[in-house]
Design an enzyme around this catalytic site. Sequence first.
Site, PDB file in Angstrom:
ATOM      1  N   PRO A  87      28.143 -50.828  50.453  1.00  0.00           N
ATOM      2  CA  PRO A  87      28.355 -49.656  49.589  1.00  0.00           C
ATOM      3  C   PRO A  87      28.321 -48.303  50.295  1.00  0.00           C
ATOM      4  CG  PRO A  87      26.182 -50.620  49.228  1.00  0.00           C
ATOM      5  CD  PRO A  87      26.841 -51.480  50.236  1.00  0.00           C
TER       6      PRO A  87
ATOM      7  N   ASP B 141      39.899 -48.585  53.721  1.00  0.00           N
ATOM      8  CA  ASP B 141      40.231 -47.839  52.514  1.00  0.00           C
ATOM      9  C   ASP B 141      39.185 -46.775  52.201  1.00  0.00           C
ATOM     10  OD1 ASP B 141      39.831 -50.811  50.515  1.00  0.00           O
ATOM     11  OD2 ASP B 141      38.305 -49.375  51.134  1.00  0.00           O
TER      12      ASP B 141
ATOM     13  N   LYS C   5      44.580 -42.638  50.038  1.00  0.00           N
ATOM     14  CA  LYS C   5      44.341 -41.187  50.090  1.00  0.00           C
ATOM     15  C   LYS C   5      43.580 -40.802  48.855  1.00  0.00           C
ATOM     16  CE  LYS C   5      48.166 -38.948  52.298  1.00  0.00           C
ATOM     17  NZ  LYS C   5      49.488 -38.441  52.014  1.00  0.00           N
TER      18      LYS C   5
ATOM     19  N   GLY D 272      35.302 -51.444  51.149  1.00  0.00           N
ATOM     20  CA  GLY D 272      33.981 -51.110  50.621  1.00  0.00           C
ATOM     21  C   GLY D 272      33.367 -52.319  49.921  1.00  0.00           C
ATOM     22  N   GLY D 273      32.051 -52.425  49.961  1.00  0.00           N
ATOM     23  CA  GLY D 273      31.368 -53.513  49.252  1.00  0.00           C
ATOM     24  C   GLY D 273      31.698 -54.862  49.842  1.00  0.00           C
ATOM     25  N   ASP D 274      32.060 -55.785  48.964  1.00  0.00           N
ATOM     26  CA  ASP D 274      32.450 -57.137  49.368  1.00  0.00           C
ATOM     27  C   ASP D 274      33.952 -57.302  49.140  1.00  0.00           C
ATOM     28  OD1 ASP D 274      31.375 -60.109  49.840  1.00  0.00           O
ATOM     29  OD2 ASP D 274      33.005 -60.148  48.376  1.00  0.00           O
TER      30      ASP D 274
ATOM     31  N   THR E 161      27.915 -56.171  47.908  1.00  0.00           N
ATOM     32  CA  THR E 161      28.728 -55.552  46.857  1.00  0.00           C
ATOM     33  C   THR E 161      27.966 -54.362  46.259  1.00  0.00           C
ATOM     34  OG1 THR E 161      30.065 -55.969  44.904  1.00  0.00           O
ATOM     35  CG2 THR E 161      27.944 -57.121  45.019  1.00  0.00           C
TER      36      THR E 161
ATOM     37  N   MET F 165      34.312 -49.275  38.421  1.00  0.00           N
ATOM     38  CA  MET F 165      35.527 -48.491  38.128  1.00  0.00           C
ATOM     39  C   MET F 165      35.645 -48.128  36.658  1.00  0.00           C
ATOM     40  SD  MET F 165      38.191 -50.816  40.358  1.00  0.00           S
ATOM     41  CE  MET F 165      37.460 -52.381  39.947  1.00  0.00           C
TER      42      MET F 165
ATOM     43  N   GLY G 113      26.219 -44.475  45.510  1.00  0.00           N
ATOM     44  CA  GLY G 113      25.038 -45.318  45.707  1.00  0.00           C
ATOM     45  C   GLY G 113      24.806 -45.684  47.167  1.00  0.00           C
TER      46      GLY G 113
HETATM   47  C1  SAM Z   1      37.861 -51.124  43.886  1.00  0.00           C
HETATM   48  S1  SAM Z   1      36.184 -51.382  43.458  1.00  0.00           S
HETATM   49  C2  SAM Z   1      35.632 -52.115  44.940  1.00  0.00           C
HETATM   50  C3  SAM Z   1      34.338 -52.817  44.820  1.00  0.00           C
HETATM   51  C4  SAM Z   1      33.817 -53.342  46.137  1.00  0.00           C
HETATM   52  N1  SAM Z   1      34.668 -54.365  46.677  1.00  0.00           N
HETATM   53  C5  SAM Z   1      32.392 -53.857  46.014  1.00  0.00           C
HETATM   54  O1  SAM Z   1      32.151 -55.044  46.219  1.00  0.00           O
HETATM   55  O2  SAM Z   1      31.513 -53.040  45.711  1.00  0.00           O
HETATM   56  C6  SAM Z   1      35.576 -49.743  43.527  1.00  0.00           C
HETATM   57  C7  SAM Z   1      34.394 -49.512  42.634  1.00  0.00           C
HETATM   58  O3  SAM Z   1      33.190 -50.007  43.216  1.00  0.00           O
HETATM   59  C8  SAM Z   1      32.105 -49.206  42.825  1.00  0.00           C
HETATM   60  N2  SAM Z   1      31.457 -48.667  44.035  1.00  0.00           N
HETATM   61  C9  SAM Z   1      31.754 -48.971  45.307  1.00  0.00           C
HETATM   62  N3  SAM Z   1      30.918 -48.344  46.166  1.00  0.00           N
HETATM   63  C10 SAM Z   1      30.059 -47.629  45.407  1.00  0.00           C
HETATM   64  C11 SAM Z   1      28.962 -46.765  45.695  1.00  0.00           C
HETATM   65  N4  SAM Z   1      28.571 -46.525  46.949  1.00  0.00           N
HETATM   66  N5  SAM Z   1      28.332 -46.181  44.661  1.00  0.00           N
HETATM   67  C12 SAM Z   1      28.707 -46.417  43.384  1.00  0.00           C
HETATM   68  N6  SAM Z   1      29.726 -47.227  43.050  1.00  0.00           N
HETATM   69  C13 SAM Z   1      30.403 -47.834  44.041  1.00  0.00           C
HETATM   70  C14 SAM Z   1      32.648 -48.100  41.935  1.00  0.00           C
HETATM   71  O4  SAM Z   1      32.555 -48.530  40.596  1.00  0.00           O
HETATM   72  C15 SAM Z   1      34.083 -48.043  42.401  1.00  0.00           C
HETATM   73  O5  SAM Z   1      34.919 -47.489  41.397  1.00  0.00           O
END
Ligand code: SAM
Length: 260
Positions: free
Chosen positions: A14, A37, A59, A90-92, A120, A173, A202
């Site tokens: 994150p 990304d 972008k 980002g995340g997983d 994630t 999202m 976060g």
């Molecule tokens: C396209 S999704 C990708 C999720 C990502 N693959 C994951 O596992 O967290 C993008 C959404 O993840 C959430 N997100 C990702 N990073 C975040 C962070 N650092 N703080 C809060 N929400 C986050 C938000 O809801 C954002 O709109």
Amino acid sequence: MKKQYPVYLVGAGPGDPDLLTVKAQRLIESIDVVVYDKLVSQPILALFPSYVKHIFAGKQASNHYMPQPEINNLLVTLFKQGRKVMRLKGGDPFVFGRGGEEALHLAKHGIPFEVVPGITSSAGCAAYAGIPLTHRDFAHGVRFVTGHMKESSGLGLNWESMADPDTTLVIYMGVGNVSEISARLINAGLSPYTPAAVINHGTRDNQKVITTTLTNLPSNVISENLTGPTLMIIGRVVELNRYLAWFSKVPKNNSPFVTD
Ligand SMILES: C[S@@+](CC[C@H](N)C(=O)[O-])C[C@H]1O[C@@H](n2cnc3c(N)ncnc32)[C@H](O)[C@@H]1O
């Protein structure tokens, strides 16, 4: 003959670079091109050696992303050029990250790939906000839901099944649809007083956590005018934030791995 590497689909977590996996960190030090990304944080991008070619796949300012087919083809092209490629998300990669679509595209082209999971954002944000996603006294399960659907298909969610007071809901999202999410859950029977949290940026130094109730969630989100990644958590576990919010008390830039 030059060794050919698989394409690495890697989760960056994150935002806090200390949350990268060991495998992600080792790959960062050995690849030669990264396609990343907008969710990948600056401190993580700063870890790449200077010779690594950076390709930005989205972008933020114009909300204009490299279309998915273009990203898919880019990965194929870079692999065919013999590059050691990391696709960093980002995340997983397999949680609302289109990692599945990219892996399928590579598989269809007979291109080897490896998936490196990341933390994630629901797990990372919940931990850093002091909100256990489950707790024997408050929630028996947790459900990850997208609050954003493919263009024009609307929020086709099963609201009745989501309106369960014993299950924590994590909405990715969902900021743009917060009014609909709140109203639909209440209409489906979830108490308007169900605790809810909004976590913006976060795990990052600028993390912001707002706690409220399901009925007041839209006005809180709208009045804060939040930009950047934001996650919503709905459920009784949110009440524990009052006792467990540790990250807001930690001095920033205080990684345990930095020695004085
Ligand atoms: C396209 S999704 C990708 C999720 C990502 N693959 C994951 O596992 O967290 C993008 C959404 O993840 C959430 N997100 C990702 N990073 C975040 C962070 N650092 N703080 C809060 N929400 C986050 C938000 O809801 C954002 O709109």
